[in-house]
Design an enzyme around this catalytic site. Structure first.
Site, PDB file in Angstrom:
ATOM      1  N   CYS A 106       0.873  -1.177   0.000  1.00 22.88           N
ATOM      2  CA  CYS A 106       0.000   0.000   0.000  1.00 22.88           C
ATOM      3  C   CYS A 106       0.910   1.226   0.000  1.00 22.88           C
ATOM      4  CB  CYS A 106      -0.867  -0.064   1.265  1.00 22.88           C
ATOM      5  SG  CYS A 106      -1.896   1.382   1.461  1.00 22.88           S
ATOM      6  N   CYS A 134      -2.376  15.090   3.352  1.00 22.57           N
ATOM      7  CA  CYS A 134      -3.519  15.035   2.438  1.00 22.57           C
ATOM      8  C   CYS A 134      -4.449  16.212   2.724  1.00 22.57           C
ATOM      9  CB  CYS A 134      -4.278  13.724   2.622  1.00 22.57           C
ATOM     10  SG  CYS A 134      -5.644  13.520   1.469  1.00 22.57           S
ATOM     11  N   CYS A 163     -10.601  13.655   5.577  1.00 23.41           N
ATOM     12  CA  CYS A 163     -11.595  12.648   5.982  1.00 23.41           C
ATOM     13  C   CYS A 163     -11.554  12.468   7.499  1.00 23.41           C
ATOM     14  CB  CYS A 163     -11.318  11.317   5.287  1.00 23.41           C
ATOM     15  SG  CYS A 163     -11.342  11.453   3.495  1.00 23.41           S
TER      16      CYS A 163
HETATM   17  S1  SF4 Z   1      -8.576   8.735   3.845  1.00 22.59           S
HETATM   18 FE1  SF4 Z   1      -9.095  10.790   3.103  1.00 22.59          FE
HETATM   19  S2  SF4 Z   1      -7.784  12.198   4.296  1.00 22.59           S
HETATM   20 FE2  SF4 Z   1      -6.933  10.110   4.530  1.00 22.59          FE
HETATM   21  S3  SF4 Z   1      -5.355   9.979   2.966  1.00 22.59           S
HETATM   22 FE3  SF4 Z   1      -7.239   9.090   2.086  1.00 22.59          FE
HETATM   23  S4  SF4 Z   1      -8.238  10.832   1.039  1.00 22.59           S
HETATM   24 FE4  SF4 Z   1      -6.688  11.690   2.413  1.00 22.59          FE
END
Ligand code: SF4
Length: 344
Positions: A106, A113, A117
């Site tokens: 992964c 990011c 989220c």
């Molecule tokens: S889960 Fe959402 S915040 Fe986390 S790395 Fe993936 S896209 Fe970005």
């Protein structure tokens, strides 16, 4: 390194042009690619097939970039997590998941990011920068070097960052994974929070890889609270974009659904999910939340998880329950980088 060419930044055609520009025979390009991508040479000096004179000549104009291993943690279930340092001192994570004869890596596509989220540690840190294609590719090369003679068999773009927010570099890395590392496009999956223009453009620009969409809710109101990207790309438009994604026979889009207690796990949600995904060749991964320090989100009780899954199964949908791997090493993305991890 200033003004020198990073050999790992070149496409396959780029390696041939580079060799021709140096007035070297064509087979030198094949040798270079063999040493960099199959023998994992971390420095031009490691290419012992070249004479000292040729190596010195190459070193005056080019170099091979690398990631530095800063930390690695191994889970009791065999999952291994790596923290790599980049040249500018930033760090990224990759997770190696051994499973039924496969070795899946992964990988990250950004440092941090911007998607924010709710259930994700990386999202809390914000975006620092996007990775270059060679930094994406190098996660696989470096892990291959560490685990040789074994090799990564499958790749998922599901680590730190939103891959479709770093579209051009990710597409370049995807071609590199297929052409340089020989990993089949069928064994590569890109997971997105739902960047619609990227989903629509991907089939035109990238090899035919598998698409996964992190859905996590069945109404815009709830999804917006869990995944703020919904404001720009509402669920209905996202599903319509998925319907346009070309699928060869036998292939399916994966929808990931992280079940969060009291937020998105009602039986009404399950019924709405059936309606939303009707007509799409897909499978649904119901992911049990990996709780992390500093968050009050909880995973639902087992009974609710099975009821949710049963509604999907009764409606002829493929729905699997996925336990997060490597819980004892905080394998969910961003946790090691955020300094929460511990050596075991
Ligand atoms: S889960 Fe959402 S915040 Fe986390 S790395 Fe993936 S896209 Fe970005």
């Amino acid at each position: 390194m200033l003004n020198k060419i990073n050999l790992k930044s070149l496409s396959k055609e780029g390696v041939f042009s580079f060799v021709m520009d140096q007035s070297l025979p064509r087979y030198r390009a094949e040798q270079l690619m063999h040493w960099i991508y199959e023998k994992y040479a971390a420095d031009i000096d490691e290419i012992t097939e070249f004479s000292t004179g040729l190596r010195n000549a190459l070193k005056s104009i080019a170099y091979i970039s690398n990631l530095q291993l800063a930390k690695s943690l191994k889970s009791s279930d065999g999952t291994k997590k790596f923290l790599f340092s980049l040249r500018d001192g930033e760090t990224i994570e990759s997770v190696l998941i051994p499973d039924e004869g496969r070795l899946t890596l992964c990988i990250s596509s950004q440092v941090g990011c911007a998607m924010g989220c709710l259930f994700c540690v990386t999202g809390r840190c914000g975006l620092v920068r996007s990775l270059k294609s060679y930094e994406i590719l190098d996660q696989i090369i470096t892990v291959n070097r560490l685990i040789q003679p074994k090799k990564i068999t499958n790749v998922v773009f599901m680590g730190m960052g939103e891959p479709l927010a770093n579209f051009d570099e990710d597409v370049k890395a995807l071609w590199g994974i297929v052409q340089f590392l020989g990993i089949s496009k069928r064994k590569i999956t890109l997971s997105t929070a739902g960047i619609i223009p990227g989903i629509l453009l991907l089939p035109e620009k990238a090899p035919e890889i598998n698409l996964a969409v992190s859905l996590n809710a069945t109404t815009d109101e709830v999804r917006n609270k869990i995944m703020p990207v919904t404001k720009r790309y509402p669920i209905r438009s996202l599903i319509n974009a998925c319907k346009k994604y070309p699928l060869r026979s036998g292939r399916r889009i994966t929808f990931e659904y992280v079940l969060i207690d009291g937020r998105n796990d009602s039986l009404e949600d399950a019924h709405r999910l059936v309606k939303l995904l009707k007509g799409i060749r897909c499978k649904i991964n119901l992911i049990l939340l990996n709780p992390h320090p500093g968050s009050d989100l909880k995973r639902p009780p087992d009974k609710r998880v099975s009821e949710f899954q049963n509604i999907l199964l009764r409606n002829n949908m493929r729905a699997l329950i996925r336990e997060s791997k490597g819980q004892d090493i905080l394998a969910a993305c961003g946790q090691l980088r955020a300094g929460i991890g511990r050596d075991i």
